[in-house]
Design a protein around this motif. Structure first.
Motif, PDB file in Angstrom:
ATOM      1  N   THR A  96       1.348   6.188  -7.267  1.00  0.00           N
ATOM      2  CA  THR A  96       0.248   7.081  -7.652  1.00  0.00           C
ATOM      3  C   THR A  96       0.713   8.525  -7.716  1.00  0.00           C
ATOM      4  O   THR A  96       0.326   9.281  -8.602  1.00  0.00           O
ATOM      5  N   SER A  97       1.561   8.896  -6.770  1.00  0.00           N
ATOM      6  CA  SER A  97       2.041  10.286  -6.727  1.00  0.00           C
ATOM      7  C   SER A  97       3.195  10.530  -7.694  1.00  0.00           C
ATOM      8  O   SER A  97       3.572  11.672  -7.926  1.00  0.00           O
ATOM      9  N   GLN A 141      -0.471  16.311  -4.455  1.00  0.00           N
ATOM     10  CA  GLN A 141      -0.917  15.057  -5.049  1.00  0.00           C
ATOM     11  C   GLN A 141      -2.235  14.587  -4.431  1.00  0.00           C
ATOM     12  O   GLN A 141      -2.679  13.477  -4.689  1.00  0.00           O
ATOM     13  N   LEU A 192       0.820  -1.213   0.000  1.00  0.00           N
ATOM     14  CA  LEU A 192       0.000   0.000   0.000  1.00  0.00           C
ATOM     15  C   LEU A 192       0.853   1.261   0.000  1.00  0.00           C
ATOM     16  O   LEU A 192       0.523   2.249  -0.665  1.00  0.00           O
ATOM     17  N   VAL A 193       1.944   1.220   0.746  1.00  0.00           N
ATOM     18  CA  VAL A 193       2.861   2.370   0.740  1.00  0.00           C
ATOM     19  C   VAL A 193       3.435   2.552  -0.663  1.00  0.00           C
ATOM     20  O   VAL A 193       3.536   3.675  -1.166  1.00  0.00           O
ATOM     21  N   ARG A 235      -5.176  13.331  -6.648  1.00  0.00           N
ATOM     22  CA  ARG A 235      -4.724  12.123  -7.345  1.00  0.00           C
ATOM     23  C   ARG A 235      -4.821  10.907  -6.406  1.00  0.00           C
ATOM     24  O   ARG A 235      -5.282   9.839  -6.792  1.00  0.00           O
ATOM     25  N   LYS A 279       1.967   1.755  -3.389  1.00  0.00           N
ATOM     26  CA  LYS A 279       0.894   2.291  -4.237  1.00  0.00           C
ATOM     27  C   LYS A 279       0.824   3.818  -4.118  1.00  0.00           C
ATOM     28  O   LYS A 279       0.610   4.524  -5.104  1.00  0.00           O
ATOM     29  N   VAL A 280       1.031   4.331  -2.910  1.00  0.00           N
ATOM     30  CA  VAL A 280       1.056   5.790  -2.720  1.00  0.00           C
ATOM     31  C   VAL A 280       2.244   6.385  -3.472  1.00  0.00           C
ATOM     32  O   VAL A 280       2.114   7.418  -4.151  1.00  0.00           O
ATOM     33  N   PHE A 320      -6.439   1.693   5.233  1.00  0.00           N
ATOM     34  CA  PHE A 320      -5.301   2.496   4.785  1.00  0.00           C
ATOM     35  C   PHE A 320      -5.789   3.626   3.883  1.00  0.00           C
ATOM     36  O   PHE A 320      -5.397   4.790   4.040  1.00  0.00           O
TER      37      PHE A 320
END
Lengths: 113, 168
Positions: free
Chosen positions: A90-91, B125, A83-84, B128, A86-87, B54
Motif C-alpha cells: 500500500t505504501s 503514507q 498483513l505486513v 493512504r 499489505k502495508v 491489525f
C-alpha cells in the motif's frame, strides 16, 4: 522488538527482526539499522516474525534501504506475513525494497549485477 | 470540501453513539504504548478478528502519533481522547478527539506511493494506509479541536458499509 544479525555466505548480512514494528519497535531498530546501512552492501531483512508494521516502522526500513542503495548495495525483505506485506504494498515500499518469499530468490536478488 | 472517497457525510458523525470505552493519552509518544493492549482488550471482548485488529492498530498509531507530533507540535501537556463506539452489530468505530489547530487529513493531497527514485520523501503514507485498512474515515471540526472517526466492519475491508457505499 528484537534485532539480530547473521553473516551468510556470499557477503550477505541477514537481519532478523522479531516483534512489532510500531513506534517503539522502530525506535529500537533505528540505530542498529543505520549501522548496518552504513557498513553492509547486501542485506536480507528477515520479516517472518514481525507481527505488526506501522508507518513509523516503514520509516525505519526505508531510510536504511535508501542509504544502502545510495552506496551501491542491495536490500530485500524476506517472508513478511500477509498483513505486513499489505502495508508494504500500500505504501509502495515494495518498489524500493523488493519482497521475496523464497529464500533462494532473495539471495539471488542480492548478488552483484 | 470536495467529493473525496473518504469524505463522509456528517450523518454518522452526528449520531452520538454511546462510548463503550475511552482512552485518554497525554501528548507524548511514550503514551502510545497504551494503545495496543487497550485495542487488544476491545477486540477480544467484542470478537473482532485479528486481521481487523491489525488495521485498527495501524490506523490509530498513525492518527494519534500525527496529533502528538504535528498537531501539538511537541507540547506534552495536552491530551488525545480515543473513544470506541459500536453503532450497530458488526460495525464499530474509533473516534479520536484532540484540541490541536484545525487539520482535516482528508483534505491533504493524496501522496504517491514511496518512489524508489525520490530521495527527498520518506513516509507520509498515513492517509493512504487509512484508506486501505479502514472502512470509513470521517472528519469533523469541533469548537476546540478536531474529531476523526475511523470505522471498521468486523468482516474487514471486503464488506462495504452503508455509508461508504455512496462515497466510493
Amino acid at each position: 522488538m528484537a534485532i539480530a544479525t547473521e553473516e551468510l555466505t556470499g557477503g550477505v548480512t541477514k537481519v532478523i527482526l522479531e516483534g512489532r514494528l510500531d513506534i517503539e519497535g522502530a525506535a529500537a531498530i533505528d540505530l542498529p539499522m543505520n549501522v548496518i546501512a552504513g557498513s553492509k552492501k547486501a542485506v536480507l531483512v528477515d520479516m517472518q516474525n514481525v507481527s505488526f508494521l506501522g508507518s513509523m516502522g516503514l520509516r525505519a526500513l526505508v531510510a536504511p534501504a535508501r542509504a544502502i542503495k545510495g552506496r551501491g548495495g542491495k536490500i530485500v525483505l524476506f517472508a513478511p506475513n500477509e498483513l505486513v506485506e499489505k502495508v508494504l504494498k500500500t505504501s509502495g515500499t515494495d518498489s524500493l525494497i523488493p519482497v521475496h518469499h523464497d529464500l533462494q530468490s532473495a539471495l539471488n536478488a542480492l548478488q552483484p549485477s | 470540501m470536495g467529493a473525496r472517497p473518504f469524505a463522509m457525510p456528517f450523518r454518522e458523525m452526528n449520531d452520538r453513539s454511546e462510548s463503550l470505552a475511552q482512552l485518554t493519552l497525554r501528548s507524548r509518544l511514550s503514551e502510545m504504548a497504551q494503545l495496543p493492549p487497550w485495542i487488544e482488550g476491545l477486540t477480544s471482548r467484542h470478537g473482532i478478528p485479528s486481521n481487523v485488529q491489525f488495521g485498527i492498530e495501524l490506523c490509530l498509531e498513525e492518527v494519534v502519533s500525527n496529533v502528538i507530533r504535528h498537531g501539538y507540535a511537541g507540547a506534552e501537556d495536552r491530551s488525545v481522547v480515543v473513544r470506541f463506539v459500536m453503532p450497530r452489530d458488526s460495525y464499530f468505530a474509533f473516534v479520536v478527539e484532540d484540541e490541536a489547530p484545525q487539520f482535516n487529513p482528508l483534505d491533504a493531497p493524496d501522496l504517491k506511493a514511496i518512489d524508489p527514485e525520490d530521495d527527498a520523501r520518506i513516509g507520509g503514507q498515513g492517509i493512504r494506509l487509512l484508506r486501505e485498512f479502514a472502512n470509513t474515515v470521517e472528519y469533523e471540526r469541533t469548537p476546540t479541536g478536531n474529531r476523526l472517526r475511523i470505522g471498521f466492519s468486523s468482516a474487514g475491508k471486503s464488506e462495504t458499509s452503508p455509508e461508504s457505499r455512496n462515497n466510493r
